[in-house]
Scaffold this active site. Structure first.
Site, PDB file in Angstrom:
ATOM      1  N   ASP A  31      65.373 -16.161   4.061  1.00  0.00           N
ATOM      2  CA  ASP A  31      63.857 -16.070   4.293  1.00  0.00           C
ATOM      3  C   ASP A  31      63.329 -17.133   3.052  1.00  0.00           C
ATOM      4  O   ASP A  31      63.774 -17.581   2.219  1.00  0.00           O
ATOM      5  CB  ASP A  31      63.299 -14.523   3.823  1.00  0.00           C
ATOM      6  CG  ASP A  31      61.821 -14.623   3.343  1.00  0.00           C
ATOM      7  OD1 ASP A  31      61.108 -15.039   4.249  1.00  0.00           O
ATOM      8  OD2 ASP A  31      61.414 -13.819   2.235  1.00  0.00           O
ATOM      9  N   ASP A  33      59.414 -17.102   1.494  1.00  0.00           N
ATOM     10  CA  ASP A  33      58.464 -16.814   0.473  1.00  0.00           C
ATOM     11  C   ASP A  33      58.997 -15.462  -0.131  1.00  0.00           C
ATOM     12  O   ASP A  33      59.566 -14.517   0.195  1.00  0.00           O
ATOM     13  CB  ASP A  33      57.158 -16.080   1.308  1.00  0.00           C
ATOM     14  CG  ASP A  33      56.552 -17.277   1.939  1.00  0.00           C
ATOM     15  OD1 ASP A  33      55.123 -17.613   1.578  1.00  0.00           O
ATOM     16  OD2 ASP A  33      57.231 -18.099   2.303  1.00  0.00           O
ATOM     17  N   GLU A  40      54.178 -15.867  -2.352  1.00  0.00           N
ATOM     18  CA  GLU A  40      53.754 -15.902  -0.989  1.00  0.00           C
ATOM     19  C   GLU A  40      52.826 -16.717  -0.853  1.00  0.00           C
ATOM     20  O   GLU A  40      51.578 -16.800  -1.210  1.00  0.00           O
ATOM     21  CB  GLU A  40      53.344 -14.294  -0.779  1.00  0.00           C
ATOM     22  CG  GLU A  40      54.387 -13.227  -0.885  1.00  0.00           C
ATOM     23  CD  GLU A  40      55.381 -13.309   0.154  1.00  0.00           C
ATOM     24  OE1 GLU A  40      54.994 -13.661   1.222  1.00  0.00           O
ATOM     25  OE2 GLU A  40      56.358 -12.925   0.014  1.00  0.00           O
ATOM     26  N   ARG A  77      45.538 -12.232   8.452  1.00  0.00           N
ATOM     27  CA  ARG A  77      45.680 -12.992   7.083  1.00  0.00           C
ATOM     28  C   ARG A  77      45.330 -14.357   7.262  1.00  0.00           C
ATOM     29  O   ARG A  77      44.529 -15.174   6.717  1.00  0.00           O
ATOM     30  CB  ARG A  77      46.855 -13.105   6.512  1.00  0.00           C
ATOM     31  CG  ARG A  77      47.109 -11.616   5.734  1.00  0.00           C
ATOM     32  CD  ARG A  77      48.555 -11.330   5.409  1.00  0.00           C
ATOM     33  NE  ARG A  77      49.376 -11.346   6.207  1.00  0.00           N
ATOM     34  CZ  ARG A  77      51.075 -11.291   6.130  1.00  0.00           C
ATOM     35  NH1 ARG A  77      51.449 -11.645   4.952  1.00  0.00           N
ATOM     36  NH2 ARG A  77      51.841 -10.933   7.014  1.00  0.00           N
ATOM     37  N   SER A 121      61.161 -18.393   8.443  1.00  0.00           N
ATOM     38  CA  SER A 121      60.087 -17.937   7.503  1.00  0.00           C
ATOM     39  C   SER A 121      59.012 -17.520   8.359  1.00  0.00           C
ATOM     40  O   SER A 121      58.596 -18.007   9.590  1.00  0.00           O
ATOM     41  CB  SER A 121      59.647 -18.982   6.664  1.00  0.00           C
ATOM     42  OG  SER A 121      58.593 -18.565   5.888  1.00  0.00           O
ATOM     43  N   GLY A 122      58.340 -16.156   8.069  1.00  0.00           N
ATOM     44  CA  GLY A 122      57.142 -15.794   8.579  1.00  0.00           C
ATOM     45  C   GLY A 122      56.019 -16.615   7.955  1.00  0.00           C
ATOM     46  O   GLY A 122      54.906 -16.493   8.219  1.00  0.00           O
ATOM     47  N   LYS A 174      63.087 -13.984  13.566  1.00  0.00           N
ATOM     48  CA  LYS A 174      63.902 -14.092  12.687  1.00  0.00           C
ATOM     49  C   LYS A 174      65.463 -13.696  13.084  1.00  0.00           C
ATOM     50  O   LYS A 174      66.404 -14.584  12.949  1.00  0.00           O
ATOM     51  CB  LYS A 174      63.765 -13.503  11.190  1.00  0.00           C
ATOM     52  CG  LYS A 174      62.551 -13.902  10.562  1.00  0.00           C
ATOM     53  CD  LYS A 174      62.396 -13.441   9.066  1.00  0.00           C
ATOM     54  CE  LYS A 174      61.429 -14.149   8.384  1.00  0.00           C
ATOM     55  NZ  LYS A 174      61.407 -13.774   6.948  1.00  0.00           N
ATOM     56  N   ASP A 197      63.725 -10.451   1.310  1.00  0.00           N
ATOM     57  CA  ASP A 197      63.312  -9.591   0.331  1.00  0.00           C
ATOM     58  C   ASP A 197      62.216  -8.494   0.978  1.00  0.00           C
ATOM     59  O   ASP A 197      61.884  -7.591   0.268  1.00  0.00           O
ATOM     60  CB  ASP A 197      62.388 -10.338  -0.697  1.00  0.00           C
ATOM     61  CG  ASP A 197      61.221 -10.845  -0.265  1.00  0.00           C
ATOM     62  OD1 ASP A 197      60.153 -10.415  -0.814  1.00  0.00           O
ATOM     63  OD2 ASP A 197      61.108 -11.735   0.776  1.00  0.00           O
ATOM     64  N   ASN A 200      60.023  -7.511   7.208  1.00  0.00           N
ATOM     65  CA  ASN A 200      60.294  -8.351   8.218  1.00  0.00           C
ATOM     66  C   ASN A 200      61.812  -9.253   8.252  1.00  0.00           C
ATOM     67  O   ASN A 200      61.882  -9.648   9.174  1.00  0.00           O
ATOM     68  CB  ASN A 200      59.164  -9.517   8.414  1.00  0.00           C
ATOM     69  CG  ASN A 200      59.258 -10.450   7.252  1.00  0.00           C
ATOM     70  OD1 ASN A 200      59.383 -10.029   5.972  1.00  0.00           O
ATOM     71  ND2 ASN A 200      58.676 -11.749   7.587  1.00  0.00           N
TER      72      ASN A 200
END
Length: 242
Positions: A31, A33, A40, A77, A121-122, A174, A197, A200
């Site tokens: 991941d 962030d 983030e 967001r 990554s999201g 992912k 972390d 997701n």
């Protein structure tokens, strides 16, 4: 899994007897962030338009697993980022984004041991591609922020662009990306390590042979084979020896 054991201060393992050998694995997925990097990105971008608190509250709930629809939460967001400029994002990158302690050391050790590396990554390609280049990561998948065209070009529209693989890189994507890259490399999931972390990250962590929680939310720590609760990412090398 077997009961968790504190292998060393701030380093908890469960489900296996350490140490393992890094060369027993062939692919490691990270991941970005709050895992490879210290922020983030979506929260810091939102600060440019005075919406950091609102966005950060949604991010925190999503990472803790309190919001289960990551795609919806990300769209909410990103919509709040409308009007943020590329210059604003450049400032986030240069002034706020830093690699987390041990990130470069762990990636270098993995590469030296012959592992391929994946950043999934999201977050957003604007940052992910730069982190990929800085660390020498082999593969990357992240979301693309849409920019306005015409007289207001260079500002975000508040939307994401669809890509050839789908619309949003969420937990399911992912996992699918990890398994897709493993398959392309001729690997079994058991030969993969996944590091994250937030909630997701759990789908890809569950698919991997070894799951690692780094300074993670409680829901993630309890489900990981290795939880690094103190120190940097390089502490994985205490459990998985080069």
């Amino acid at each position: 899994m077997t009961a968790p054991t504190e292998f060393a201060p701030g380093l908890v393992v469960q489900g296996f007897a350490p140490p393992l050998r890094l060369r027993d694995f062939e692919l490691i997925a990270f991941d970005m962030d709050s895992t490879l990097i210290n922020i983030e990105c979506v929260d810091e971008i939102a600060d440019a338009v005075g919406r950091k608190a609102e966005v950060a509250a949604i991010t925190e709930a999503a990472m803790r697993g309190e919001i289960t629809d990551f795609k919806h939460s990300l769209r909410r967001r990103v919509a709040l980022l409308e009007g943020v400029t590329v210059a604003d994002m450049e400032r986030v990158y240069t002034e706020r984004l830093r690699l987390n302690p041990g990130a470069a050391e762990l990636v270098a050790a993995c590469r030296a041991a012959g592992l391929k590396t994946l950043l999934v990554s999201g977050g957003f390609t604007f940052f992910a591609e730069r982190v990929r280049a800085e660390l020498g990561i082999d593969f990357v998948r992240a979301n693309v922020l849409e920019l306005r065209s015409g007289p207001h070009c260079g500002a975000l529209t508040g939307r994401l662009l669809p890509q050839c693989w789908g619309d949003i890189c969420d937990g399911a994507e992912k996992r699918r990306t990890l398994l897709e890259v493993a398959s392309l490399l001729g690997l079994e999931p058991a030969q993969c390590i996944a590091v994250g972390d937030g909630a997701n990250d759990l789908p890809m962590m569950a698919a991997a042979g070894l799951s690692v929680a780094f300074q993670a939310k409680p829901v993630v720590r309890t489900q990981a084979h290795v939880a690094i609760n103190q120190g940097g990412l390089e502490r994985l090398l205490e459990v998985v020896r080069p």
